[in-house]
Design an enzyme around this catalytic site. Structure first.
Site, PDB file in Angstrom:
ATOM      1  N   LYS A  62     -43.695  21.398  63.028  1.00 59.11           N
ATOM      2  CA  LYS A  62     -43.252  21.934  61.732  1.00 59.11           C
ATOM      3  C   LYS A  62     -44.092  23.095  61.201  1.00 59.11           C
ATOM      4  CE  LYS A  62     -40.017  20.433  60.941  1.00 59.11           C
ATOM      5  NZ  LYS A  62     -38.824  20.717  61.805  1.00 59.11           N
ATOM      6  N   HIS A 122     -46.359  20.985  71.509  1.00 56.19           N
ATOM      7  CA  HIS A 122     -47.063  20.575  70.285  1.00 56.19           C
ATOM      8  C   HIS A 122     -48.386  19.893  70.642  1.00 56.19           C
ATOM      9  CE1 HIS A 122     -43.809  21.652  67.709  1.00 56.19           C
ATOM     10  NE2 HIS A 122     -43.040  20.624  67.957  1.00 56.19           N
ATOM     11  N   SER A 152     -42.879  19.229  55.345  1.00 59.64           N
ATOM     12  CA  SER A 152     -41.841  19.566  56.317  1.00 59.64           C
ATOM     13  C   SER A 152     -41.716  18.460  57.375  1.00 59.64           C
ATOM     14  CB  SER A 152     -42.189  20.902  56.970  1.00 59.64           C
ATOM     15  OG  SER A 152     -41.188  21.287  57.877  1.00 59.64           O
ATOM     16  N   THR A 241     -34.568  37.258  62.538  1.00 62.61           N
ATOM     17  CA  THR A 241     -35.407  36.051  62.486  1.00 62.61           C
ATOM     18  C   THR A 241     -35.745  35.648  61.040  1.00 62.61           C
ATOM     19  OG1 THR A 241     -37.434  37.348  62.731  1.00 62.61           O
ATOM     20  CG2 THR A 241     -36.443  36.502  64.759  1.00 62.61           C
ATOM     21  N   SER A 242     -35.032  36.235  60.079  1.00 59.46           N
ATOM     22  CA  SER A 242     -35.260  35.828  58.685  1.00 59.46           C
ATOM     23  C   SER A 242     -34.654  34.440  58.480  1.00 59.46           C
ATOM     24  CB  SER A 242     -34.612  36.834  57.731  1.00 59.46           C
ATOM     25  OG  SER A 242     -33.211  36.798  57.899  1.00 59.46           O
ATOM     26  N   ASP A 244     -32.562  33.047  56.308  1.00 64.02           N
ATOM     27  CA  ASP A 244     -31.118  32.898  56.075  1.00 64.02           C
ATOM     28  C   ASP A 244     -30.300  33.160  57.335  1.00 64.02           C
ATOM     29  OD1 ASP A 244     -31.601  32.189  53.492  1.00 64.02           O
ATOM     30  OD2 ASP A 244     -31.248  34.185  52.663  1.00 64.02           O
ATOM     31  N   PHE A 269     -32.452  21.037  59.449  1.00 60.23           N
ATOM     32  CA  PHE A 269     -33.629  21.501  60.196  1.00 60.23           C
ATOM     33  C   PHE A 269     -34.206  22.735  59.505  1.00 60.23           C
ATOM     34  CE2 PHE A 269     -35.943  24.048  63.131  1.00 60.23           C
ATOM     35  CZ  PHE A 269     -36.739  23.122  63.785  1.00 60.23           C
TER      36      PHE A 269
HETATM   37  P1  A3P Z   1     -39.390  23.571  56.077  1.00 58.28           P
HETATM   38  O1  A3P Z   1     -39.111  22.150  56.456  1.00 58.28           O
HETATM   39  O2  A3P Z   1     -40.536  23.676  55.137  1.00 58.28           O
HETATM   40  O3  A3P Z   1     -38.192  24.292  55.587  1.00 58.28           O
HETATM   41  P2  A3P Z   1     -40.769  23.929  63.475  1.00 58.28           P
HETATM   42  O4  A3P Z   1     -39.871  24.933  64.089  1.00 58.28           O
HETATM   43  O5  A3P Z   1     -42.188  24.021  63.924  1.00 58.28           O
HETATM   44  O6  A3P Z   1     -40.190  22.552  63.590  1.00 58.28           O
HETATM   45  O7  A3P Z   1     -40.867  24.281  61.914  1.00 58.28           O
HETATM   46  C1  A3P Z   1     -39.765  24.109  61.060  1.00 58.28           C
HETATM   47  C2  A3P Z   1     -40.142  24.683  59.723  1.00 58.28           C
HETATM   48  O8  A3P Z   1     -40.155  26.118  59.826  1.00 58.28           O
HETATM   49  C3  A3P Z   1     -39.127  24.332  58.633  1.00 58.28           C
HETATM   50  O9  A3P Z   1     -39.848  24.332  57.413  1.00 58.28           O
HETATM   51  C4  A3P Z   1     -38.192  25.527  58.741  1.00 58.28           C
HETATM   52  O10 A3P Z   1     -37.378  25.728  57.614  1.00 58.28           O
HETATM   53  C5  A3P Z   1     -39.209  26.652  58.908  1.00 58.28           C
HETATM   54  N1  A3P Z   1     -38.603  27.863  59.455  1.00 58.28           N
HETATM   55  C6  A3P Z   1     -37.885  28.009  60.581  1.00 58.28           C
HETATM   56  N2  A3P Z   1     -37.465  29.275  60.715  1.00 58.28           N
HETATM   57  C7  A3P Z   1     -37.920  29.955  59.654  1.00 58.28           C
HETATM   58  C8  A3P Z   1     -37.806  31.315  59.214  1.00 58.28           C
HETATM   59  N3  A3P Z   1     -37.111  32.214  59.899  1.00 58.28           N
HETATM   60  N4  A3P Z   1     -38.433  31.658  58.052  1.00 58.28           N
HETATM   61  C9  A3P Z   1     -39.151  30.755  57.339  1.00 58.28           C
HETATM   62  N5  A3P Z   1     -39.284  29.444  57.714  1.00 58.28           N
HETATM   63  C10 A3P Z   1     -38.673  29.059  58.850  1.00 58.28           C
END
Ligand code: A3P
Length: 309
Positions: A62, A122, A152, A241-242, A244, A269
């Site tokens: 996360k 991880h 998260s 990669t933003s 949204d 997710f």
């Molecule tokens: P949140 O649960 O705080 O929203 P991982 O990929 O290591 O499992 O991490 C997931 C976390 O990264 C989630 O956080 C997810 O929303 C966030 N995340 C993934 N892509 C993102 C992006 N482009 N910009 C900001 N946060 C992102």
């Protein structure tokens, strides 16, 4: 077995006994909690053969793994969005210690992949298969401030049956502090990788920095990968990669995983992707307790995080 389609994946998951209304069981690998299938196949994971061209993305769960996977793939494909739509994240960059029989394991997926491979782990630094060091592979480590990482991880446990039931927020909070969660202590993880970063080819990034200035951090990643990209391609990668755009992208938002494993109606997710969401979860008492514990555990490192934007 190929898992190219949602249907194939769904069919394979029907054969996973523990998924039928249950949660995965966990055990330990050298003191670190892991799903039981990972523990049972640990010898194969430890013996994984890395290749010199492999690029490994290493994170505590996360911390922004999927985000980094998308960034790295976009860089590798020179900003070609269509190429990055070829498969969901978990197939484009296999998760090496992941295994849910009878699905192909991360090791199996990686072994059938042509070079240059992007791989994900991880694992805490002491559990990284030694072949990555022997082959002098490039590694991108991404860390996220502990409080947001904890929040998260809690929500991810709620929606993902391939992790144990998190219990209540208060229970998960305590388990996180004592390191009794899968992949172990956050504090040990981020410090362990920080300590070895100058001895190997490791780019150590912070989630908060990517959030603050994605273009600057994406440029760093591209340089680390040995890629020179024009400004307009960098801008395209920032956009693609933003949060949204990734949230709406079925190849990056984990919607390809059947809902009997990941239930996005419980918590998506792509949840919030913010810095500072911990303030909506921590009580004042929990914050004080967390800070006190943090000061002790992080006293012996120069690693500094921002918990706020
Ligand atoms: P949140 O649960 O705080 O929203 P991982 O990929 O290591 O499992 O991490 C997931 C976390 O990264 C989630 O956080 C997810 O929303 C966030 N995340 C993934 N892509 C993102 C992006 N482009 N910009 C900001 N946060 C992102």
């Amino acid at each position: 077995m190929s898992l190219g389609t949602m249907k194939e994946l769904e069919q394979a998951l029907q054969a996973v006994d523990w998924l039928q209304g249950q949660r995965i069981a966990v055990d330990h690998v050298q003191g670190i909690l892991q799903p039981v299938p990972t523990c049972r196949t640990w010898d194969r994971i430890w013996a994984f053969r890395a290749k010199p061209q492999d690029l490994l993305i290493a994170t505590y769960p996360k911390a922004g793994t999927t985000w980094t996977q998308e960034i790295v793939d976009m860089i590798q494909q020179d900003g070609d969005v269509e190429k990055c739509q070829r498969a969901p994240t978990h197939l484009r960059s296999p998760f090496i210690e992941w295994i849910i029989p009878p699905l192909p394991s991360g090791v199996d997926s990686a072994n059938t992949m042509p070079s240059p491979r992007i791989l994900k782990t991880h694992l805490p630094v002491q559990l990284l298969p030694p072949s990555f060091w022997e082959q002098n592979c490039k590694i991108i480590y991404v860390a996220r401030n502990a409080k947001d990482n904890l929040v998260s991880y809690y929500h991810f446990h709620r929606m993902n049956k391939a992790l144990p039931d998190p219990g209540t927020w208060d229970e998960f909070f305590e388990n996180f502090l004592s390191g009794k969660v899968c992949w172990g202590s956050w504090h040990d993880h981020v410090k362990g990788w920080w300590d070895v970063k100058s001895k190997h080819r490791i780019l150590y990034l912070l989630f908060e920095d990517i959030k603050e200035n994605p273009k600057r951090e994406i440029r760093k990643v591209a340089e680390f990968m040995g890629k020179e990209l024009p400004e307009e391609v960098l801008d395209k990668i920032v956009h693609h990669t933003s949060f949204d755009i990734m949230k709406a992208n079925p190849m990056a938002n984990y919607s390809s995983i059947p809902s009997q494993m990941m239930d996005h109606s419980v918590s998506p997710f792509m949840r919030k992707g913010e810095v500072g969401d911990w303030k909506n979860h921590f009580t004042v008492a929990q914050n004080e307790r967390f800070d006190e514990d943090y000061r002790r555990k992080m006293a012996n490192t120069s690693l500094v995080f921002r918990e706020d934007c």
